[in-house]
Scaffold this motif. Structure first.
Motif, mmCIF file in Angstrom:
data_model
loop_
_atom_site.group_PDB
_atom_site.id
_atom_site.type_symbol
_atom_site.label_atom_id
_atom_site.label_comp_id
_atom_site.label_asym_id
_atom_site.label_seq_id
_atom_site.Cartn_x
_atom_site.Cartn_y
_atom_site.Cartn_z
ATOM 1 N N GLY A 42 38.574 -30.080 142.073
ATOM 2 C CA GLY A 42 38.757 -31.495 142.378
ATOM 3 C C GLY A 42 37.832 -31.963 143.480
ATOM 4 O O GLY A 42 37.283 -33.072 143.424
ATOM 5 N N GLN A 43 37.640 -31.125 144.508
ATOM 6 C CA GLN A 43 36.725 -31.476 145.596
ATOM 7 C C GLN A 43 35.301 -31.651 145.086
ATOM 8 O O GLN A 43 34.557 -32.539 145.533
ATOM 9 N N LYS A 44 34.913 -30.804 144.145
ATOM 10 C CA LYS A 44 33.567 -30.907 143.573
ATOM 11 C C LYS A 44 33.391 -32.233 142.832
ATOM 12 O O LYS A 44 32.389 -32.935 143.020
ATOM 13 N N LEU A 45 34.361 -32.582 142.000
ATOM 14 C CA LEU A 45 34.278 -33.833 141.255
ATOM 15 C C LEU A 45 34.270 -35.030 142.197
ATOM 16 O O LEU A 45 33.515 -35.996 141.996
ATOM 17 N N ASP A 46 35.093 -34.974 143.240
ATOM 18 C CA ASP A 46 35.141 -36.076 144.204
ATOM 19 C C ASP A 46 33.826 -36.187 144.964
ATOM 20 O O ASP A 46 33.375 -37.290 145.305
#
Length: 260
Positions: free
Chosen positions: A122-126
């Protein structure tokens, strides 16, 4: 002007091959990712001895870290927190001609491509979404370089079907990167000069003792240019041979040359 991007995976541990590369290729500007060193311990003297007197650093102990080393003056710099947790993953500079260079190290995203069970994904996508928001309002001529940790095209990986559920090549990551590309006039210089479906890899896992045997590579490292910068690009090179050097990074350098 020759500009290089390289995820070096610890600049102090691999300083000998960095020096070798700079002596052999002699780029004007070198953008490094995953330097893994605080700014005070960065081996600046080695770069200055080779003529790279203009140095911009954004370091972090043992993790992440980005740097830009240049033979030409760097007018200003910034450090954007696209990770929203102060990790050292971006540094940007402006050249005297007005062009900006943005050097980024996108998070790898863990092993499971599901933000509900894997917060790192999720951090990567954000992270990519924050880059996209930045890109939408970008007006300066810009070169965006670095380890994006995403191989977007089927021909950017050794096995498209085998890697569809493997982080770095999943449809959700590719969609996020496509939105970033569509947010401005970005030109993917790697594929501009080496059109798909040509094989084009920049990373090979350390898990294989000889990366050339199975050649299970991925194109995780990129150079994108806004239209006015892309118009001056004359070549793009992937230095695959560096993967066989002593104590190599798992990534190899990529370089775009620009007309004056």
């Amino acid at each position: 002007m020759k500009i290089v991007s390289w995820n070096i995976n610890s600049v102090r541990f691999r300083i000998e091959i960095v020096e070798q590369f700079l002596r052999e290729v002699s780029p004007d500007i070198l953008c490094l990712q995953e330097t893994k060193v605080i700014d005070g311990d960065f081996p600046a003297a080695a770069f200055k001895a080779l003529g790279y007197k203009h140095i911009m650093l954004h370091g972090q102990r043992m993790h992440h870290g980005v740097a830009i080393l240049s033979r030409v003056p760097l007018v200003e710099d910034d450090r954007l927190d696209w990770q929203a947790n102060r990790e050292a993953r971006h540094i940007g500079v402006r050249l005297a001609n007005g062009m900006r260079i943005e050097n980024v190290y996108v998070p790898a995203g863990g092993d499971v491509p599901d933000r509900d069970v894997n917060p790192k994904f999720g951090q990567k996508l954000d992270f990519v979404e924050r880059m996209t928001a930045w890109s939408k309002s970008l007006t300066a001529p810009t070169l965006l370089v670095g380890d994006f940790n995403i191989a977007p095209l089927p021909s950017d990986v050794w096995g498209h079907k085998q890697l569809l559920n493997v982080v770095s090549h999943t449809p959700i990551e590719v969609d996020a990167l496509d939105r970033l590309k569509a947010s401005n006039t970005w030109v993917d210089l790697g594929r501009h000069f080496h059109p798909a479906p040509a094989r084009l890899h920049t990373w090979w896992s350390y898990r294989s003792p000889d990366f050339t045997v199975n050649d299970r590579g991925r194109r995780l490292d990129h150079m994108w240019a806004t239209a006015e910068v892309a118009a001056k690009a004359v070549s793009h090179t992937v230095f695959e041979g560096c993967r066989s050097w002593l104590k190599p990074s798992d990534h190899v350098p990529i370089m775009t040359e620009f007309a004056a």
